[in-house]
Scaffold this motif. Sequence first.
Motif, PDB file in Angstrom:
ATOM      1  N   GLU A  53       7.845   0.683   1.124  1.00  0.00           N
ATOM      2  CA  GLU A  53       8.766   1.639   1.744  1.00  0.00           C
ATOM      3  C   GLU A  53       8.476   3.040   1.218  1.00  0.00           C
ATOM      4  OE1 GLU A  53      12.891   0.538   1.308  1.00  0.00           O
ATOM      5  OE2 GLU A  53      13.573   2.203   2.554  1.00  0.00           O
ATOM      6  N   HIS A  54       8.836   4.027   2.006  1.00  0.00           N
ATOM      7  CA  HIS A  54       8.781   5.402   1.500  1.00  0.00           C
ATOM      8  C   HIS A  54       9.959   5.549   0.543  1.00  0.00           C
ATOM      9  CE1 HIS A  54       5.771   7.286   4.375  1.00  0.00           C
ATOM     10  NE2 HIS A  54       5.851   6.010   4.730  1.00  0.00           N
ATOM     11  N   LEU A  55       9.770   5.083  -0.642  1.00  0.00           N
ATOM     12  CA  LEU A  55      10.838   5.028  -1.646  1.00  0.00           C
ATOM     13  C   LEU A  55      10.190   5.260  -3.002  1.00  0.00           C
ATOM     14  CD1 LEU A  55      13.319   1.966  -2.027  1.00  0.00           C
ATOM     15  CD2 LEU A  55      12.881   3.718  -3.726  1.00  0.00           C
ATOM     16  N   GLY A  56      10.643   6.279  -3.703  1.00  0.00           N
ATOM     17  CA  GLY A  56      10.112   6.561  -5.034  1.00  0.00           C
ATOM     18  C   GLY A  56       8.608   6.711  -5.003  1.00  0.00           C
ATOM     19  N   ARG A  57       7.928   5.973  -5.908  1.00  0.00           N
ATOM     20  CA  ARG A  57       6.467   6.115  -6.012  1.00  0.00           C
ATOM     21  C   ARG A  57       5.732   4.906  -5.417  1.00  0.00           C
ATOM     22  NH1 ARG A  57       4.610   5.910 -10.871  1.00  0.00           N
ATOM     23  NH2 ARG A  57       6.460   4.959 -11.759  1.00  0.00           N
ATOM     24  N   CYS A  58       6.374   4.279  -4.402  1.00  0.00           N
ATOM     25  CA  CYS A  58       5.698   3.123  -3.790  1.00  0.00           C
ATOM     26  C   CYS A  58       4.503   3.587  -2.956  1.00  0.00           C
ATOM     27  CB  CYS A  58       6.680   2.336  -2.936  1.00  0.00           C
ATOM     28  SG  CYS A  58       5.956   0.867  -2.202  1.00  0.00           S
ATOM     29  N   ILE A  59       4.791   4.384  -1.924  1.00  0.00           N
ATOM     30  CA  ILE A  59       3.696   4.854  -1.062  1.00  0.00           C
ATOM     31  C   ILE A  59       2.910   5.944  -1.791  1.00  0.00           C
ATOM     32  CG2 ILE A  59       3.130   6.055   1.096  1.00  0.00           C
ATOM     33  CD1 ILE A  59       4.187   3.287   1.711  1.00  0.00           C
ATOM     34  N   ALA A 373      10.319  -7.304  -2.453  1.00  0.00           N
ATOM     35  CA  ALA A 373      10.605  -5.872  -2.544  1.00  0.00           C
ATOM     36  C   ALA A 373      10.325  -5.413  -3.980  1.00  0.00           C
ATOM     37  CB  ALA A 373      12.064  -5.605  -2.178  1.00  0.00           C
ATOM     38  N   GLN A 374       9.441  -4.472  -4.111  1.00  0.00           N
ATOM     39  CA  GLN A 374       8.487  -3.896  -3.175  1.00  0.00           C
ATOM     40  C   GLN A 374       7.120  -3.830  -3.853  1.00  0.00           C
ATOM     41  OE1 GLN A 374       9.831  -0.196  -1.466  1.00  0.00           O
ATOM     42  NE2 GLN A 374      11.786  -1.042  -0.817  1.00  0.00           N
ATOM     43  N   LEU A 375       6.101  -3.473  -3.085  1.00  0.00           N
ATOM     44  CA  LEU A 375       4.709  -3.617  -3.533  1.00  0.00           C
ATOM     45  C   LEU A 375       4.364  -2.919  -4.857  1.00  0.00           C
ATOM     46  CD1 LEU A 375       2.000  -4.786  -2.296  1.00  0.00           C
ATOM     47  CD2 LEU A 375       1.475  -2.439  -1.749  1.00  0.00           C
ATOM     48  N   ALA A 376       4.735  -1.623  -4.963  1.00  0.00           N
ATOM     49  CA  ALA A 376       4.313  -0.860  -6.150  1.00  0.00           C
ATOM     50  C   ALA A 376       5.433   0.059  -6.616  1.00  0.00           C
ATOM     51  CB  ALA A 376       3.078  -0.008  -5.810  1.00  0.00           C
ATOM     52  N   ASN A 377       5.694   0.017  -7.906  1.00  0.00           N
ATOM     53  CA  ASN A 377       6.595   0.986  -8.571  1.00  0.00           C
ATOM     54  C   ASN A 377       8.051   0.943  -8.128  1.00  0.00           C
ATOM     55  OD1 ASN A 377       4.405   2.051 -10.035  1.00  0.00           O
ATOM     56  ND2 ASN A 377       3.906   3.506  -8.406  1.00  0.00           N
ATOM     57  N   LEU A 379      11.450  -1.882  -7.698  1.00  0.00           N
ATOM     58  CA  LEU A 379      12.021  -3.226  -7.863  1.00  0.00           C
ATOM     59  C   LEU A 379      10.974  -4.204  -8.417  1.00  0.00           C
ATOM     60  CD1 LEU A 379      14.379  -3.277  -4.719  1.00  0.00           C
ATOM     61  CD2 LEU A 379      14.952  -2.664  -7.079  1.00  0.00           C
ATOM     62  N   GLN A 380      10.891  -5.419  -7.828  1.00  0.00           N
ATOM     63  CA  GLN A 380      10.018  -6.443  -8.438  1.00  0.00           C
ATOM     64  C   GLN A 380       8.577  -6.288  -7.936  1.00  0.00           C
ATOM     65  OE1 GLN A 380      11.434 -10.527  -8.243  1.00  0.00           O
ATOM     66  NE2 GLN A 380       9.537 -11.287  -9.133  1.00  0.00           N
ATOM     67  N   SER A 381       7.891  -5.328  -8.503  1.00  0.00           N
ATOM     68  CA  SER A 381       6.574  -4.952  -7.972  1.00  0.00           C
ATOM     69  C   SER A 381       5.442  -5.768  -8.575  1.00  0.00           C
ATOM     70  CB  SER A 381       6.312  -3.476  -8.271  1.00  0.00           C
ATOM     71  OG  SER A 381       7.274  -2.690  -7.648  1.00  0.00           O
ATOM     72  N   VAL A 382       4.380  -5.911  -7.796  1.00  0.00           N
ATOM     73  CA  VAL A 382       3.176  -6.544  -8.327  1.00  0.00           C
ATOM     74  C   VAL A 382       2.287  -5.518  -9.026  1.00  0.00           C
ATOM     75  CG1 VAL A 382       3.153  -8.529  -6.763  1.00  0.00           C
ATOM     76  CG2 VAL A 382       2.019  -6.423  -6.052  1.00  0.00           C
ATOM     77  N   ILE A 383       2.523  -4.234  -8.693  1.00  0.00           N
ATOM     78  CA  ILE A 383       1.677  -3.172  -9.244  1.00  0.00           C
ATOM     79  C   ILE A 383       2.533  -2.033  -9.757  1.00  0.00           C
ATOM     80  CG2 ILE A 383       0.141  -1.293  -8.436  1.00  0.00           C
ATOM     81  CD1 ILE A 383      -1.473  -3.458  -7.134  1.00  0.00           C
ATOM     82  N   LEU A 384       2.194  -1.539 -10.956  1.00  0.00           N
ATOM     83  CA  LEU A 384       2.827  -0.331 -11.481  1.00  0.00           C
ATOM     84  C   LEU A 384       1.715   0.673 -11.734  1.00  0.00           C
ATOM     85  CD1 LEU A 384       5.244  -1.938 -14.143  1.00  0.00           C
ATOM     86  CD2 LEU A 384       5.748  -1.404 -11.753  1.00  0.00           C
TER      87      LEU A 384
END
Length: 522
Positions: A53-59, A373-377, A379-384
């Motif tokens: 999502e366009h949320l924080g540092r995800c995208i 939720a969600q891919l990066a940076n 909530l429960q991310s797989v990537i930081l």
Amino acid sequence: MRKTLLFFVIILIQAALTVSAQKKEPQPVNQLVIIANNPGPVISKDIYGHFSEHLGRCIYEGLWVGPDSKIPNTYGIRNDVLFALREMKIPNLRWPGGCFADTYHWKDGIGPQEKRASIVNVHWGGVTEDNSFGTHEFMKLTELLGCDAYINGNVGSGTVREMSEWVEYLTSDADSPMTRLRKENGRDQPWKVKLFAIGNENWGCGGNMTADYYAGVMRQYSTFLRNYGGNELYRVACGPSDFNVAWTETLMKDPSTRDMFQGLSVHYYSLVGGWDHKGAATGFTEGEWIRTFRANFRMDEVIKDHSAIMDRYDPEKRKGLVVDEWGNWFDVEPGTNPGFLYQQNTLRDAITAAIHFNIFNNHSDRVKGANIAQLANVLQSVILTKGEKMVLTPTYYAFRMFRVHQDANLIPSSLKCEDYTYDGITVPALTASASTDNTGKLHISIANLNPGKAITLTCPIIGVTFRKITGEVLTAQKMGDFNDFDKEETVKPTNFTGFNYKDGTLTVTMPSKSVVVIELSN
Ligand code: AHR
């Protein structure tokens, strides 16, 4: 009917094993009976989907750094993340939200970068959104990942025309204003879009609609989402959150409503103690550890409750339940923007992932997709990420270990296990599922939730024998261990040898607080 019969057979086998065990030696407390010669439904690979999502540092930063960044990238997408996600075998990616989706106007995000409209991201931190990552960048990302696109349309603040033109722009190869616009923007060929959601959480941030009102709106929008050329959309209607079965009932009961979608979404997040006590992502107590798992197991009830309604109106299971938001939701990391929902990720999250995967696998007759939720940076991310640095979280490794289940056939299994009790709370100590892939390999995934006890699990495997066995284990010294920037990785899978296979029975000794995936082949 077939499921009931099978269940009956498993009970009989378990009873027979119990009687014979009683005669000779004490019956194992922990037993997983596996009927290996009776494959069930296909476990859709989309159960292992992700959400950006366009949320924080995800995208921005997590995926997109732009072509001029000094961070190594391909068309602006960071290479380290691309490589890691391909390794994990990401099957689909949902975008652009979440709540953001119902504020997103896709035409703001196409055309020359310098001409794109800057907007304010009203849901997430009120930051400026410059739309530098839009439709073309997202579709390029899915191409580079080799995964399917899952696009979430805007019902809440968009129009029927806007959504219908988006699908046309993306997937049509006819000569039309939208396809000419796409070509002007540098893309001749249409893309393929597999999944398309008609709004997000329209009972809340997506428009505060009632179920009846949304059902009507969804029918209208869906009418204008056409299948162009060879592209066939899997339309996902906005479903309920948690246990709101009345919403599901409204969307399912009328045939002319349910004919307008192929999938119905459901969102369920795990909270340690409700929205007022989410707890910290790291440095938690054993009380918070077990409360997290108690919340995770409720996913099984969520699925059963909504499936019961879907079964009434769709006994052939033509409609899929798509759990397109799930995961642990903790307090944001201290010192970070509260609107960015950034949290660390520990061994606890990997076990959470295993609990969910086993639940989804075991319900794969109805659950046709799921997106953490969600891919990066977020909530429960797989990537930081931190600037040019990247960390693969314990949840990442759980996804990588479980990729063997993607598009495999569920193998019916029945688990009987001891409890794990702490602080007056009791959960099953183990969780498991099994599948066979198209080469005949059997994969069994198990997690031991007890942080203080190794557990031996006996698995009679009925119908097929195997010659070769390998395994992988994910565990750590402490419950709260996590991978961090500038440190050696502490939570990562290693080779597992704690098993024995004799006379068709596999015995697995699960280390405390661990996730294990075992492969049996010939
Ligand atoms: O994942 C964060 C938010 O949680 C999503 O934007 C929304 O759909 C849900 O409420």
